[in-house]
Design an enzyme around this catalytic site. Structure first.
Site, mmCIF file in Angstrom:
data_model
loop_
_atom_site.group_PDB
_atom_site.id
_atom_site.type_symbol
_atom_site.label_atom_id
_atom_site.label_comp_id
_atom_site.label_asym_id
_atom_site.label_seq_id
_atom_site.Cartn_x
_atom_site.Cartn_y
_atom_site.Cartn_z
ATOM 1 N N ASP A 20 -28.240 40.459 -14.506
ATOM 2 C CA ASP A 20 -27.542 39.602 -15.469
ATOM 3 C C ASP A 20 -28.487 39.156 -16.577
ATOM 4 O OD1 ASP A 20 -25.204 39.786 -14.015
ATOM 5 O OD2 ASP A 20 -25.576 37.953 -12.873
ATOM 6 N N ARG A 21 -29.719 38.841 -16.184
ATOM 7 C CA ARG A 21 -30.692 38.438 -17.196
ATOM 8 C C ARG A 21 -30.977 39.593 -18.148
ATOM 9 N NH1 ARG A 21 -34.184 34.115 -17.585
ATOM 10 N NH2 ARG A 21 -32.490 33.120 -16.448
#
Length: 246
Positions: A20-21
């Site tokens: 996600d990052r």
């Protein structure tokens, strides 16, 4: 042809959330106009830092912010500063032209980042560099310089400023620590003004309770020296070569 991007650091933290990052950092970089390859490099750095800091299992709402590289502009920098201060962290800033980024610059940036919990880099715009260095500078445009700096793991935000000094940006950010290389002089309150290399913003930083710090200057590393060396060793142009032939 596949693009291979090595992470700038390797951690043993929880990898949950790293994807996600990565996706968030890549999306933000693309929205800022980065090339796909540049966005991937920024995203790899962001994900690597996330894991190195412990990943999702070590995340706390009150922990100092560790934003992904690629935060550009005053608004983004102010957000980084606000999150860091809300977590009780220390805000560090530094500035310069950073034309032809070299090992001396990187050493200064790393040393500055170690003094606090986030690092904002103030970068002279192309017009500002020309005013300070003269015609023919910078060799690298402000957008490329900002992108390169933001890709470094020790940099949390980059702000380009158009004036001769970064004082306008510093008034907005009010960092706790303002860092410059050791080739500058610090004018202590009440002391006689030293000659050459004085930080004009030092007094104002102290006015809001900030601290001005010098980090060791890396001898033998200078953009100007690199440019002069390249010009000395560059082969003569065909016309110049003909004129020099007896």
């Amino acid at each position: 042809m596949p693009l291979v991007v090595a992470p700038p650091l390797v951690g043993e933290g929880d990898t949950c959330g790293a994807g996600d990052r990565f996706a968030g950092a890549a999306t933000a970089a693309l929205a800022e106009g980065a090339l796909a390859s540049e966005a991937v490099q920024l995203a790899v750095t962001a994900a690597a830092r996330f894991v190195a800091c412990g990943g999702a299992s070590h995340y706390r709402q009150d922990s100092p912010a560790t934003p992904a590289p690629g935060a550009f502009g005053l608004a983004a920098a102010r957000e980084v500063v606000a999150r860091t201060r809300a977590a009780g962290g220390r805000v560090v800033a530094t500035g310069g032209c950073f034309d032809l980024l070299h090992a001396g610059h990187v050493a200064t940036l790393r040393a500055a980042r170690e003094l606090g919990d986030c690092l904002v880099v103030c970068v002279n715009s192309d017009r500002s560099v020309r005013g300070l260095k003269g015609a023919g500078r910078p060799l690298v445009g402000q957008d490329d310089r900002a992108q390169t700096l933001a890709a470094l793991g020790c940099v949390d935000a980059v702000v380009v400023f158009d004036d001769a000094t970064p004082l306008g940006v510093l008034e907005h950010l009010r960092p706790d620590v303002w860092v410059k290389g050791g080739d500058y002089n610090l004018q202590e309150p009440g002391a006689a003004r030293p000659s050459g290399g004085v930080m004009p913003e030092a007094d104002r930083v102290r006015d809001w309770g900030g601290q001005c710090v010098l980090v060791p200057y890396v001898a033998g590393h200078s953009t100007t020296a690199l440019i002069h060396s390249a010009r000395r060793t560059a082969p003569a142009a065909p016309e110049e070569a003909r004129r020099s032939t007896p």
